[in-house]
Design a protein around this motif. Structure first.
Motif, PDB file in Angstrom:
ATOM      1  N   LEU A  48      14.151  -3.328   1.530  1.00 39.72           N
ATOM      2  CA  LEU A  48      13.361  -3.959   1.889  1.00 39.72           C
ATOM      3  C   LEU A  48      13.857  -4.283   2.938  1.00 39.72           C
ATOM      4  N   LYS A  49      12.446  -4.205   3.984  1.00 38.66           N
ATOM      5  CA  LYS A  49      13.296  -3.860   5.607  1.00 38.66           C
ATOM      6  C   LYS A  49      11.819  -5.178   6.146  1.00 38.66           C
ATOM      7  N   ASP A  50      12.575  -6.069   7.003  1.00 39.68           N
ATOM      8  CA  ASP A  50      11.741  -7.366   7.585  1.00 39.68           C
ATOM      9  C   ASP A  50      10.795  -7.419   7.072  1.00 39.68           C
ATOM     10  N   PHE A  51      10.443  -7.457   6.307  1.00 39.68           N
ATOM     11  CA  PHE A  51       9.086  -7.772   5.346  1.00 39.68           C
ATOM     12  C   PHE A  51       8.645  -9.324   4.543  1.00 39.68           C
ATOM     13  N   ASN A  52       7.498  -9.127   4.769  1.00 41.68           N
ATOM     14  CA  ASN A  52       6.166 -10.319   5.324  1.00 41.68           C
ATOM     15  C   ASN A  52       5.260 -10.445   4.239  1.00 41.68           C
ATOM     16  N   LEU A  53       5.247 -11.134   3.903  1.00 35.74           N
ATOM     17  CA  LEU A  53       4.175 -11.643   2.824  1.00 35.74           C
ATOM     18  C   LEU A  53       3.827 -12.504   1.745  1.00 35.74           C
ATOM     19  N   GLU A  54       2.782 -12.697   1.830  1.00 43.33           N
ATOM     20  CA  GLU A  54       2.099 -14.855   1.040  1.00 43.33           C
ATOM     21  C   GLU A  54       1.622 -14.052   0.057  1.00 43.33           C
ATOM     22  N   ILE A  55       1.304 -14.405  -1.023  1.00 40.86           N
ATOM     23  CA  ILE A  55       0.712 -14.112  -2.196  1.00 40.86           C
ATOM     24  C   ILE A  55       0.239 -15.539  -2.468  1.00 40.86           C
ATOM     25  N   HIS A  56      -1.057 -16.018  -2.939  1.00 44.64           N
ATOM     26  CA  HIS A  56      -1.578 -17.130  -3.368  1.00 44.64           C
ATOM     27  C   HIS A  56      -2.556 -17.323  -4.259  1.00 44.64           C
ATOM     28  N   GLU A  57      -2.652 -18.682  -5.252  1.00 48.11           N
ATOM     29  CA  GLU A  57      -3.859 -18.738  -6.314  1.00 48.11           C
ATOM     30  C   GLU A  57      -4.297 -18.019  -6.661  1.00 48.11           C
ATOM     31  N   GLY A  58      -4.652 -17.715  -7.625  1.00 49.28           N
ATOM     32  CA  GLY A  58      -6.048 -16.734  -7.520  1.00 49.28           C
ATOM     33  C   GLY A  58      -5.782 -15.229  -7.170  1.00 49.28           C
ATOM     34  N   THR A 222      -4.436  -5.408  -3.005  1.00 48.71           N
ATOM     35  CA  THR A 222      -3.560  -4.233  -3.280  1.00 48.71           C
ATOM     36  C   THR A 222      -2.759  -4.117  -1.820  1.00 48.71           C
ATOM     37  N   ILE A 223      -1.153  -3.755  -2.248  1.00 49.58           N
ATOM     38  CA  ILE A 223      -0.581  -3.768  -0.565  1.00 49.58           C
ATOM     39  C   ILE A 223       0.124  -1.996  -1.380  1.00 49.58           C
ATOM     40  N   LEU A 224       0.163  -1.302   0.124  1.00 53.65           N
ATOM     41  CA  LEU A 224       0.681  -0.007   0.073  1.00 53.65           C
ATOM     42  C   LEU A 224       2.317  -0.185   0.613  1.00 53.65           C
ATOM     43  N   LEU A 225       2.765   0.220   0.190  1.00 44.78           N
ATOM     44  CA  LEU A 225       4.480   0.450   0.602  1.00 44.78           C
ATOM     45  C   LEU A 225       5.024   1.932   0.483  1.00 44.78           C
ATOM     46  N   ASP A 226       6.331   2.016   1.669  1.00 45.81           N
ATOM     47  CA  ASP A 226       6.512   3.439   2.578  1.00 45.81           C
ATOM     48  C   ASP A 226       7.642   2.985   2.562  1.00 45.81           C
ATOM     49  N   LYS A 227       8.967   2.843   2.237  1.00 39.38           N
ATOM     50  CA  LYS A 227      10.137   2.879   3.034  1.00 39.38           C
ATOM     51  C   LYS A 227      10.640   1.381   3.439  1.00 39.38           C
ATOM     52  N   GLY A 228      10.156   0.890   2.077  1.00 43.31           N
ATOM     53  CA  GLY A 228      10.617  -1.084   2.248  1.00 43.31           C
ATOM     54  C   GLY A 228       9.746  -1.814   3.086  1.00 43.31           C
ATOM     55  N   ARG A 229       8.584  -1.067   3.716  1.00 40.18           N
ATOM     56  CA  ARG A 229       7.248  -1.824   4.244  1.00 40.18           C
ATOM     57  C   ARG A 229       6.361  -1.829   3.914  1.00 40.18           C
ATOM     58  N   ILE A 230       5.256  -2.713   4.069  1.00 37.49           N
ATOM     59  CA  ILE A 230       3.771  -2.892   3.686  1.00 37.49           C
ATOM     60  C   ILE A 230       3.332  -1.592   4.814  1.00 37.49           C
ATOM     61  N   VAL A 231       2.352  -0.668   4.714  1.00 41.21           N
ATOM     62  CA  VAL A 231       1.797   0.032   5.464  1.00 41.21           C
ATOM     63  C   VAL A 231       0.696  -0.592   5.620  1.00 41.21           C
ATOM     64  N   ALA A 232      -0.046  -0.677   4.366  1.00 44.96           N
ATOM     65  CA  ALA A 232      -1.668  -0.828   3.857  1.00 44.96           C
ATOM     66  C   ALA A 232      -1.564  -2.218   3.054  1.00 44.96           C
ATOM     67  N   ASP A 233      -2.412  -2.827   3.728  1.00 41.21           N
ATOM     68  CA  ASP A 233      -2.845  -4.532   2.534  1.00 41.21           C
ATOM     69  C   ASP A 233      -4.539  -4.740   2.693  1.00 41.21           C
ATOM     70  N   GLY A 234      -4.983  -4.771   1.735  1.00 40.60           N
ATOM     71  CA  GLY A 234      -6.712  -4.861   1.425  1.00 40.60           C
ATOM     72  C   GLY A 234      -7.142  -4.907  -0.022  1.00 40.60           C
ATOM     73  N   LYS A 235      -8.422  -4.049   0.267  1.00 42.72           N
ATOM     74  CA  LYS A 235      -8.653  -4.578  -1.411  1.00 42.72           C
ATOM     75  C   LYS A 235      -8.763  -3.029  -2.012  1.00 42.72           C
ATOM     76  N   PRO A 236      -8.786  -3.029  -3.559  1.00 39.31           N
ATOM     77  CA  PRO A 236      -8.113  -1.860  -3.839  1.00 39.31           C
ATOM     78  C   PRO A 236      -8.520  -1.054  -3.494  1.00 39.31           C
ATOM     79  N   ASP A 237      -9.784  -0.617  -3.503  1.00 38.09           N
ATOM     80  CA  ASP A 237     -10.557   0.333  -2.937  1.00 38.09           C
ATOM     81  C   ASP A 237      -9.677   1.126  -2.497  1.00 38.09           C
ATOM     82  N   GLU A 238     -10.141   0.178  -0.741  1.00 40.20           N
ATOM     83  CA  GLU A 238      -9.162   0.678   0.932  1.00 40.20           C
ATOM     84  C   GLU A 238      -7.792   1.004   0.444  1.00 40.20           C
ATOM     85  N   VAL A 239      -7.129   0.324  -0.288  1.00 37.80           N
ATOM     86  CA  VAL A 239      -5.354   0.616  -0.109  1.00 37.80           C
ATOM     87  C   VAL A 239      -5.616   1.757  -1.138  1.00 37.80           C
TER      88      VAL A 239
END
Length: 249
Positions: A48-58, A222-239
């Motif tokens: 996991l490389k310089d990983f930044n993520l926030e997940i909130h209730e709900g 939904t988030i899309l990971l690639d080689k230990g990084r987030i490369v997409a973050d958004g609505k499930p359909d789009e990701v």
């Protein structure tokens, strides 16, 4: 009451090179006798490389990506099983993880004894586990076999018992790694219904799954990971669309 959350800031996680560089006794002997080429030593794996993520209730967060992208590593870091080398991981709320369902089973003990042992391992109190014992047995469809040592169980019986126990204890934050398809085809529909109910009770869900239709059905982010990084973050359909696009290239 403070809301549940997960926060990761500049988190870096490495797999120690010792895991990959260790040799068996046979390999060591053959290497010293020049009967086998010494394998090249590997550096620590930066998972996991310089990983930044926030997940909130709900939030119901789906985590997708190719094999080796860091999906399961992320879950185990959130569960506290894999320590990060640098950065911060913070969380508020009781974390429940569903990874390897049969972890902690004693093959010489009976199914009933394993319900107690595994239930306590998952964070249930003796009173809570005892109250759910009969419901677990009924759901697992084991009947009289519940008092047999589980070494005598078929693989299907073992999975049913493990799934029934694992889904009997809930938490504020639920981390799930590929367990929706537990058991044979006759058990799967019942298992999926129960799993969806458990996930619905959680205040935060983090779900790793290869089934994109379920990701879109269950998750609201939904988030899309690639080689230990987030490369997409958004609505499930789009990701999911972005993931499938990368898959086809």
């Amino acid at each position: 009451m403070e809301e549940c959350y997960i926060k990761m800031k500049d988190a870096n996680l490495y797999y120690p090179s010792d895991l990959y560089n260790a040799m068996t006794l046979k390999q060591e002997v053959f290497s010293r006798l020049k009967l086998q080429k010494t394998k090249e030593r590997l550096d620590d794996v930066h998972a996991l490389k310089d990983f930044n993520l926030e997940i909130h209730e709900g939030e119901r967060l789906g985590v997708i990506g190719f094999n080796g992208a860091g999906k399961s590593t992320l879950l185990k870091a959130l569960a506290g099983l894999y320590p990060i080398r640098t950065g911060i991981i913070e969380s508020k709320g009781k974390i429940r993880s569903m990874f390897e369902l049969t972890l902690g089973f004693d093959m010489e003990s009976t199914g009933r004894e394993n319900i107690i042992n595994r239930g306590l391992m998952l964070g249930g109190t003796p009173k809570e586990v005892a109250a759910k014992e009969e419901e677990i047995i009924d759901f697992a469809e084991l009947g009289q076999f519940i008092d047999y040592p589980i070494r005598s169980y078929s693989s299907g019986m073992l999975v049913r018992l493990a799934f029934a126990i694992s889904t009997s204890v809930t938490g504020d934050i639920l981390l799930v790694d590929e367990v929706l398809s537990a058991g044979d085809i006759n058990f799967q529909a019942k298992a999926k219904k129960r799993m969806l109910s458990v996930m619905d009770q959680a205040k935060i869900l983090v779900l790793v799954l290869h089934d994109m239709s379920t990701i879109k059905e269950v998750c609201n982010r939904t988030i899309l990971l690639d080689k230990g990084r987030i490369v997409a973050d958004g609505k499930p359909d789009e990701v999911v669309k972005e993931y499938l696009s990368r898959l086809s290239n």
